[in-house]
Design an enzyme around this catalytic site. Structure first.
Site, PDB file in Angstrom:
ATOM      1  N   ASP A  27       0.803  -1.225   0.000  1.00  0.00           N
ATOM      2  CA  ASP A  27       0.000   0.000   0.000  1.00  0.00           C
ATOM      3  C   ASP A  27       0.833   1.271   0.000  1.00  0.00           C
ATOM      4  O   ASP A  27       0.316   2.362  -0.208  1.00  0.00           O
ATOM      5  CB  ASP A  27      -0.839   0.028   1.286  1.00  0.00           C
ATOM      6  CG  ASP A  27      -2.238  -0.471   1.062  1.00  0.00           C
ATOM      7  OD1 ASP A  27      -2.678  -0.510  -0.092  1.00  0.00           O
ATOM      8  OD2 ASP A  27      -2.893  -0.805   2.057  1.00  0.00           O
TER       9      ASP A  27
HETATM   10  C1  BGC Z   1      -2.641  -3.524   4.662  1.00  0.00           C
HETATM   11  C2  BGC Z   1      -2.483  -4.443   3.480  1.00  0.00           C
HETATM   12  C3  BGC Z   1      -1.208  -4.138   2.756  1.00  0.00           C
HETATM   13  C4  BGC Z   1      -0.029  -4.139   3.702  1.00  0.00           C
HETATM   14  C5  BGC Z   1       1.256  -3.739   3.025  1.00  0.00           C
HETATM   15  C6  BGC Z   1      -1.412  -3.567   5.514  1.00  0.00           C
HETATM   16  O1  BGC Z   1      -1.509  -2.625   6.509  1.00  0.00           O
HETATM   17  O2  BGC Z   1      -3.769  -3.920   5.400  1.00  0.00           O
HETATM   18  O3  BGC Z   1      -3.581  -4.307   2.628  1.00  0.00           O
HETATM   19  O4  BGC Z   1      -1.044  -5.126   1.778  1.00  0.00           O
HETATM   20  O5  BGC Z   1      -0.271  -3.256   4.762  1.00  0.00           O
HETATM   21  O6  BGC Z   1       1.270  -2.417   2.661  1.00  0.00           O
END
Ligand code: BGC
Length: 811
Positions: free
Chosen positions: A483
């Site tokens: 993200d």
């Molecule tokens: C989110 C995921 C994401 C991960 C890596 C998490 O906090 O819930 O959707 O893939 O972070 O960024």
């Protein structure tokens, strides 16, 4: 250093001091009513949705930490104490908290009085039971007073913590007998209220927080408790609370239990009122009557234990490694249930007011949960798919109460659609229930757009097929799994959301990680198509996949590892030419899991690079070298100090990808080594460094660039739970539900002699014995079913209810 220990026979973690490094919590409830409870009885409750139906109030980031919960005060002479130590922090003569499956038991002892507090949410009911058992261990009679205390939340947790000009005037309660009813907003648009009751006549009550605590005090020293007398206050606005006063006298050796029930009730519109202004309490009274005696509570607890024992018997292993057995048989699966229920909404790090259910998160959570209750997995798949847009893209999040896509965050996370294929394949492999593919499912929650679920998968794959960038790799959109890799964002404004700033779709930035997914889940989609008679379409999908594989091995290959992405200017991310962020973990795990470069050698080379460049004693970091400055073209990832979160933290979620990948190339020793590094039971001894609960995974452990290397954060709600379970159950122990059957393909450390395993699959029980006489890491040379040799290593389904003996010899 440890702060407790596992009790494997009871399936509990036993905490022996209240002074743990951080609050160590448990989850009560797994259907609609949920409570978070810490080892000192902190936490809160909600019905279905932690944002919209919050029942009790909690203050995140409070000091002292975790100082709101359901508290029981005991005033014994001049001493005021709590069985869970908080909030008075009166030193106890003994303390213990046992966190078990769906229940917690907190026991404190002071001045020869033992108070045992059992907390759980009964199966099938919307309440939390707190049974307080008091025992006089002295040789003289004892008289003392018990006060219960909890603070009601005015339902919408965001409003409750922001809109004080309204809230301070809306709070309303009723008190009748021993029951306190919280009915704020019931007079208008709500048809639900909360109750807090105790199964005995009370000696007083309070419902006004100010009256209970007294001016300028806190819940560490309430005035009412100090005075030993409630004021029978009725809250009008401000902060409604629930307080019961019960005076108790116990003879030497005598015990008495008080059963408190915190419940949630909904009334039909035409049954809201008993009289003008008086709520209809019929359902509340019935609920209280269900838990009025010890026998009833014991029965409810027994039902809860049965529930969990049945669920967890679906998959259980017996090996020579007790830590492995403990995690596989109990804690890992337990956490999978919690992540399935909560997604990323409510924990001690997720406030329950921000994120609802994540599209990609929930699809991945399902991979670790589907074997437990396939029917709930089915429902979840249909809910998630209904938030997909007609073009195959998806809302990134949705609210569990409304099941509607969340407009604020919108769409544009281009990995999302492919996770739906992963979830559906896992469901089909587990159940063989192809009828789900014919279910009509809305697009964009619009019923008029409904199409069979298979069409949703088609559009998922189609979205990525039609959204490729200059190198033929999938466009990344706002971000992929990571993200924080925001390649189309370019944010310069403090506080601006990295997730929603900038165009949701850039025409250039591409993701090698999504390409890996495209291959892995494209192949699964092709299998689904084959199994449903769409063979031409399956062949076309496979051709697409083969082309992408080639692209990954050219544009996505850096020489010794897979590249991560191309930015909006077409520059490489995750390559030797980069100054920082030369190598990332995600594409190595995903591409090898997808089988890319397995035959041609790149897979092994990439995994060796992970070992050489990213591995540490606490796990594999996400990237190296860490970003030391903010990169406008990369976004949030470079906003974190080096070693934290996605910027070179040990992001536990993708460690199992690499472990799975190692099994794909046959490295059982290395796969297990990676598994152990982040696995709670194996690192219990360093709890003072790790700090979060030693029985569950955390999202992140600080990487070697961080000042606090080895310190974990954000426990419980992480995709790590599901992926580690997939890793250990399917890739390491090797029991893989597939469309063709139950595949047995272990990849274990060579010193392991084998193991026995019980797997309930499609209603039948498989008792599997795996032997490893030659001490290999992978390979099945012979398999028998009920004593008869079979060829290959895939078990076909047998009639539900049967038990099958399977013997597997590695070689
Ligand atoms: C989110 C995921 C994401 C991960 C890596 C998490 O906090 O819930 O959707 O893939 O972070 O960024």
């Amino acid at each position: 250093m440890k702060f407790g220990h596992f009790s494997d026979s009871a399936r509990e973690y036993v905490i022996t001091t209240p002074r743990t490094p951080l609050p160590w919590i448990n989850y009560l409830g797994s259907e609609a009513f949920f409570s978070l409870v810490s080892h000192t009885a902190g936490g809160y409750s909600f019905y279905r949705d932690a944002k919209l139906r919050r029942i009790t109030r909690y203050r995140y980031n409070n000091v002292p930490a975790d100082s709101n919960g359901r508290y029981y005060y005991i005033k014994d002479g001049d001493t005021v104490w709590n069985p869970g130590w908080q909030p008075t922090q009166t030193e106890l003569d003994s303390y213990e908290c046992r966190h078990g499956l769906g229940y917690s038991i907190i026991t404190g002892k002071k001045n020869s009085l033992t108070a045992k507090l059992e907390l759980f949410v009964p199966v099938g009911d919307n309440c939390e039971i707190d049974r307080l058992v008091l025992t006089n261990e002295s040789d003289a009679p004892k008289s003392f007073t018990v006060f219960s205390y909890l603070e009601f939340c005015l339902w919408n947790a965001v409003d409750d913590s922001t809109n004080f000009q309204r809230n301070f005037s809306t709070g309303e309660v009723e008190v009748e007998g021993s029951t306190i009813y919280h009915k704020t907003e019931y007079r208008e648009r709500r048809n639900h209220y909360a109750l807090f009751t105790v199964n005995t006549p009370i000696d007083g009550f309070d419902t006004s927080r100010d009256a209970f605590l007294g001016a300028w005090r806190s819940n560490a020293n309430p005035e009412v408790v100090e005075n030993g007398r409630c004021t029978n206050s009725v809250a009008h606005g401000w902060a409604p609370v629930g307080v019961h006063q019960v005076n108790v006298t116990l003879q030497p050796g005598e015990s008495r239990s008080l059963i408190f029930v915190l419940g949630y009730i909904e009334n039909p519109e035409d049954e809201k009122w008993a009289a003008p202004g008086v709520i209809n309490k019929t359902r509340a009274q019935a609920m209280a009557a269900r838990y009025a005696t010890d026998a009833q509570v014991d029965a409810a607890l027994a039902k809860l234990h049965d529930h969990w024992n049945t669920l967890l018997s679906t998959y259980s292993v017996k090996s020579s490694d007790e830590k492995l057995d403990r995690m596989v048989n109990t804690w890992n699966q337990y956490q999978c249930m919690v992540t399935f229920n909560m997604s990323r909404s409510a924990s001690y790090y997720e406030s329950g007011t921000g994120r609802g259910m994540g599209f990609r998160d929930s699809c991945q959570d399902l991979l670790g949960f589907v074997h437990l209750i396939p029917a709930r997995a089915r429902e979840r798949i249909l809910d998630i798919a209904a938030t997909q847009f007609p073009d195959g893209s998806a809302y990134h999040q949705y609210q569990p109460l409304t099941k509607k896509g969340n407009m604020d965050i919108g769409s544009g996370f281009n990995d999302d659609p492919l996770w739906l294929i992963a979830a559906v394949y896992a469901y089909l492999g587990e159940t063989g229930d192809y009828s789900i593919l014919d279910e009509p499912v809305d697009f964009d929650n619009d019923h008029s757009l409904a199409q069979p679920l298979l069409e949703h998968l088609r559009r998922s794959f189609g979205y990525l097929r039609t959204h490729k960038g200059p190198h033929g790799l999938p466009l990344i959109g706002r971000a992929d799994w990571n993200d924080c890799l925001n390649l189309n964002c370019f944010s310069k404004e403090p506080g601006e959301s990295f997730q929603t700033t900038g165009p949701s779709e850039g025409p250039v930035a591409e993701s090698v990680f999504i390409a890996g997914m495209y291959v892995k889940y494209g192949n699964q989609f092709a299998e689904i198509l084959d199994s449903t008679g769409h063979t031409d379409e399956a062949a076309a999908v496979r051709a697409e996949v083969a082309e992408m594989e080639h692209t990954v091995l050219t544009a996505g290959w850096d020489g010794s590892w897979f590249r991560r992405a191309y930015d909006a200017f077409g520059h490489v991310i995750g390559g030797e030419e980069c100054e920082e962020g030369k190598i990332f973990i995600e594409p190595q795990g995903m591409c090898v899991m997808a089988g890319i470069g397995v035959d041609t050698g790149e897979a092994v080379t990439a995994l060796q690079s992970v070992k050489d460049k990213l591995d540490t004693k606490y796990g594999i970091v996400l990237l190296q070298p860490a970003y030391t400055k903010y990169h406008l073209e990369l976004g949030e990832i470079s906003s974190y100090p080096p070693g934290y979160k996605e910027n070179a933290g040990i992001f536990c979620h993708n460690n199992p990808w690499v472990s799975c990948a190692e099994t794909v190339v046959g490295h059982g020793d290395r796969a297990f080594e990676i598994y152990k590094k982040t696995c709670p039971a194996y690192i219990e001894d360093i709890s003072e460094i790790h700090r979060t609960e030693p029985y569950v995974y955390s999202q992140m452990v600080a990487g070697r660039d961080a000042a606090t290397f080895g310190e974990a954060k954000n426990s419980w709600l992480t995709g790590t739970a599901a992926w580690t379970f997939v890793d250990v159950s399917q890739y390491i122990l090797g029991i893989q539900p597939t469309l063709a059957g139950l595949k047995i393909d272990p990849c274990i450390p060579h010193e392991m002699d084998g193991f026995t395993l019980r797997r309930v699959w499609r209603g039948a029980t498989y008792e599997i014995v795996v032997e490893n006489p030659d001490h290999l890491e992978k390979g099945v040379k012979a398999m028998t079913v009920d004593g008869k040799p079979v060829s290959g290593n895939i078990l076909s389904p047998v009639p539900a209810g049967s038990t099958v003996q399977v013997k597997v010899v590695m070689g």
